[in-house]
Design a protein around this motif. Structure first.
Motif, PDB file in Angstrom:
ATOM      1  N   CYS A 266       3.142  -1.575  -7.557  1.00  0.00           N
ATOM      2  CA  CYS A 266       2.976  -1.572  -9.005  1.00  0.00           C
ATOM      3  C   CYS A 266       3.374  -0.183  -9.483  1.00  0.00           C
ATOM      4  CB  CYS A 266       1.528  -1.896  -9.380  1.00  0.00           C
ATOM      5  SG  CYS A 266       1.270  -1.977 -11.160  1.00  0.00           S
ATOM      6  N   TRP A 267       4.562  -0.113 -10.083  1.00  0.00           N
ATOM      7  CA  TRP A 267       5.072   1.156 -10.597  1.00  0.00           C
ATOM      8  C   TRP A 267       4.589   1.312 -12.029  1.00  0.00           C
ATOM      9  CZ3 TRP A 267      10.244   1.953 -13.289  1.00  0.00           C
ATOM     10  CH2 TRP A 267      10.454   3.310 -13.558  1.00  0.00           C
TER      11      TRP A 267
ATOM     12  N   THR B  20       5.163   2.980 -15.127  1.00  0.00           N
ATOM     13  CA  THR B  20       6.376   3.624 -15.627  1.00  0.00           C
ATOM     14  C   THR B  20       6.103   4.896 -16.426  1.00  0.00           C
ATOM     15  OG1 THR B  20       6.347   2.137 -17.542  1.00  0.00           O
ATOM     16  CG2 THR B  20       7.693   1.480 -15.643  1.00  0.00           C
ATOM     17  N   ASP B  21       5.079   4.888 -17.286  1.00  0.00           N
ATOM     18  CA  ASP B  21       4.837   6.062 -18.125  1.00  0.00           C
ATOM     19  C   ASP B  21       4.241   7.230 -17.344  1.00  0.00           C
ATOM     20  OD1 ASP B  21       2.533   4.477 -17.907  1.00  0.00           O
ATOM     21  OD2 ASP B  21       1.725   5.152 -19.820  1.00  0.00           O
ATOM     22  N   LEU B  22       3.603   6.946 -16.216  1.00  0.00           N
ATOM     23  CA  LEU B  22       3.055   8.002 -15.358  1.00  0.00           C
ATOM     24  C   LEU B  22       4.006   8.347 -14.214  1.00  0.00           C
ATOM     25  CD1 LEU B  22      -0.640   6.754 -15.060  1.00  0.00           C
ATOM     26  CD2 LEU B  22       0.253   8.561 -16.544  1.00  0.00           C
ATOM     27  N   ASP B  23       5.058   7.542 -14.035  1.00  0.00           N
ATOM     28  CA  ASP B  23       5.976   7.650 -12.900  1.00  0.00           C
ATOM     29  C   ASP B  23       5.179   7.759 -11.604  1.00  0.00           C
ATOM     30  OD1 ASP B  23       8.450   7.580 -11.692  1.00  0.00           O
ATOM     31  OD2 ASP B  23       8.724   9.753 -11.774  1.00  0.00           O
ATOM     32  N   LEU B  24       4.343   6.741 -11.399  1.00  0.00           N
ATOM     33  CA  LEU B  24       3.409   6.694 -10.277  1.00  0.00           C
ATOM     34  C   LEU B  24       3.435   5.283  -9.709  1.00  0.00           C
ATOM     35  CD1 LEU B  24       1.021   8.151  -8.788  1.00  0.00           C
ATOM     36  CD2 LEU B  24      -0.456   7.170 -10.555  1.00  0.00           C
ATOM     37  N   THR B  25       3.466   5.168  -8.390  1.00  0.00           N
ATOM     38  CA  THR B  25       3.490   3.857  -7.744  1.00  0.00           C
ATOM     39  C   THR B  25       2.238   3.651  -6.909  1.00  0.00           C
ATOM     40  OG1 THR B  25       5.899   3.787  -7.646  1.00  0.00           O
ATOM     41  CG2 THR B  25       4.724   2.387  -6.092  1.00  0.00           C
ATOM     42  N   PHE B  26       1.614   2.511  -7.128  1.00  0.00           N
ATOM     43  CA  PHE B  26       0.527   2.049  -6.267  1.00  0.00           C
ATOM     44  C   PHE B  26       1.125   1.016  -5.328  1.00  0.00           C
ATOM     45  CE2 PHE B  26      -1.689   3.591  -9.999  1.00  0.00           C
ATOM     46  CZ  PHE B  26      -2.752   4.282  -9.439  1.00  0.00           C
ATOM     47  N   SER B  27       0.870   1.169  -4.045  1.00  0.00           N
ATOM     48  CA  SER B  27       1.368   0.236  -3.036  1.00  0.00           C
ATOM     49  C   SER B  27       0.180  -0.323  -2.276  1.00  0.00           C
ATOM     50  CB  SER B  27       2.296   0.955  -2.046  1.00  0.00           C
ATOM     51  OG  SER B  27       3.379   1.536  -2.726  1.00  0.00           O
ATOM     52  N   GLY B  28       0.312  -1.555  -1.843  1.00  0.00           N
ATOM     53  CA  GLY B  28      -0.763  -2.170  -1.069  1.00  0.00           C
ATOM     54  C   GLY B  28      -0.325  -3.509  -0.535  1.00  0.00           C
TER      55      GLY B  28
ATOM     56  N   ALA C 120       1.543   7.120  -4.912  1.00  0.00           N
ATOM     57  CA  ALA C 120       2.555   8.150  -4.662  1.00  0.00           C
ATOM     58  C   ALA C 120       3.340   8.383  -5.950  1.00  0.00           C
ATOM     59  CB  ALA C 120       3.506   7.706  -3.546  1.00  0.00           C
ATOM     60  N   PRO C 121       3.803   9.607  -6.153  1.00  0.00           N
ATOM     61  CA  PRO C 121       4.597   9.878  -7.357  1.00  0.00           C
ATOM     62  C   PRO C 121       5.946   9.176  -7.281  1.00  0.00           C
ATOM     63  CG  PRO C 121       4.550  11.786  -5.912  1.00  0.00           C
ATOM     64  CD  PRO C 121       3.629  10.777  -5.312  1.00  0.00           C
ATOM     65  N   GLY C 122       6.467   8.844  -8.454  1.00  0.00           N
ATOM     66  CA  GLY C 122       7.808   8.274  -8.542  1.00  0.00           C
ATOM     67  C   GLY C 122       7.838   6.769  -8.366  1.00  0.00           C
ATOM     68  N   ARG C 123       9.072   6.290  -8.324  1.00  0.00           N
ATOM     69  CA  ARG C 123       9.321   4.855  -8.118  1.00  0.00           C
ATOM     70  C   ARG C 123       8.940   4.480  -6.685  1.00  0.00           C
ATOM     71  NH1 ARG C 123      13.269   2.094 -11.401  1.00  0.00           N
ATOM     72  NH2 ARG C 123      13.731   3.341 -13.241  1.00  0.00           N
ATOM     73  N   PRO C 124       8.782   3.184  -6.430  1.00  0.00           N
ATOM     74  CA  PRO C 124       8.446   2.752  -5.069  1.00  0.00           C
ATOM     75  C   PRO C 124       9.474   3.243  -4.057  1.00  0.00           C
ATOM     76  CG  PRO C 124       8.252   0.922  -6.605  1.00  0.00           C
ATOM     77  CD  PRO C 124       8.867   2.063  -7.364  1.00  0.00           C
ATOM     78  N   ALA C 125       8.975   3.797  -2.957  1.00  0.00           N
ATOM     79  CA  ALA C 125       9.867   4.307  -1.904  1.00  0.00           C
ATOM     80  C   ALA C 125      10.463   3.165  -1.093  1.00  0.00           C
ATOM     81  CB  ALA C 125       9.092   5.254  -0.989  1.00  0.00           C
ATOM     82  N   GLU C 126       9.720   2.074  -0.956  1.00  0.00           N
ATOM     83  CA  GLU C 126      10.184   0.924  -0.183  1.00  0.00           C
ATOM     84  C   GLU C 126      10.150  -0.316  -1.057  1.00  0.00           C
ATOM     85  OE1 GLU C 126       8.149   0.467   3.525  1.00  0.00           O
ATOM     86  OE2 GLU C 126       8.142   2.612   3.898  1.00  0.00           O
ATOM     87  N   ARG C 127      10.952  -1.281  -0.702  1.00  0.00           N
ATOM     88  CA  ARG C 127      11.028  -2.533  -1.458  1.00  0.00           C
ATOM     89  C   ARG C 127       9.942  -3.491  -0.969  1.00  0.00           C
ATOM     90  NH1 ARG C 127      15.128  -5.456  -4.414  1.00  0.00           N
ATOM     91  NH2 ARG C 127      14.892  -7.675  -4.021  1.00  0.00           N
ATOM     92  N   ALA C 128       8.922  -3.678  -1.783  1.00  0.00           N
ATOM     93  CA  ALA C 128       7.833  -4.588  -1.437  1.00  0.00           C
ATOM     94  C   ALA C 128       8.251  -6.034  -1.715  1.00  0.00           C
ATOM     95  CB  ALA C 128       6.593  -4.247  -2.253  1.00  0.00           C
ATOM     96  N   GLN C 129       7.509  -6.968  -1.141  1.00  0.00           N
ATOM     97  CA  GLN C 129       7.809  -8.383  -1.360  1.00  0.00           C
ATOM     98  C   GLN C 129       7.479  -8.813  -2.795  1.00  0.00           C
ATOM     99  OE1 GLN C 129       5.459  -9.169   2.150  1.00  0.00           O
ATOM    100  NE2 GLN C 129       7.139 -10.388   2.989  1.00  0.00           N
TER     101      GLN C 129
END
Length: 115
Positions: A37-38, A40-48, A61-70
């Motif tokens: 879940c990126w 956009t206004d914080l340029d922060l990605t939650f991954s799980g 993590a800061p920025g767009r997602p580093a890896e392509r999640a499903q």
């Protein structure tokens, strides 16, 4: 503008809501998929992981997602908080481009129950 802590709390609430769901919603949320879940206004990605009806292993993590999640979501922090709080309808937010959802066709078909 929602803070990173408010966004994390919204994701935790979403996970709790999914865990309490019944019927078709519970079975749709029971998939095992990587999730980002990126904010956009914080340029922060939650991954799980969406696993067993909960969102687990959440990292940020800061920025767009580093890896392509499903399953990939993108939205503002305010929209995430509003969606989880029931003040914003997912279908209309998605239709107007406020929320972006990307996933494989089988996952989208299963996720439509949640929408």
């Amino acid at each position: 503008m929602a803070t990173p802590a408010e966004c994390r709390a919204a994701l935790e609430q979403l996970s709790e809501n999914l865990g309490k769901a019944n019927g078709d919603i519970r079975s749709a949320a029971a998939m095992d998929r990587s999730l980002t879940c990126w904010i956009t206004d914080l340029d922060l990605t939650f991954s799980g992981r969406l696993r067993g009806g909960h969102i687990t292993e959440v990292t940020e993590a800061p920025g767009r997602p580093a890896e392509r999640a499903q399953i990939r979501l993108a939205m503002s922090g305010d929209d995430l908080v509003a969606l989880v709080g029931g003040r914003l309808n997912f279908a209309s937010a998605w239709a107007t481009g406020r929320v972006k959802l990307e996933a494989g066709i089988r996952d989208l078909l299963q996720l439509r129950t949640l929408l």
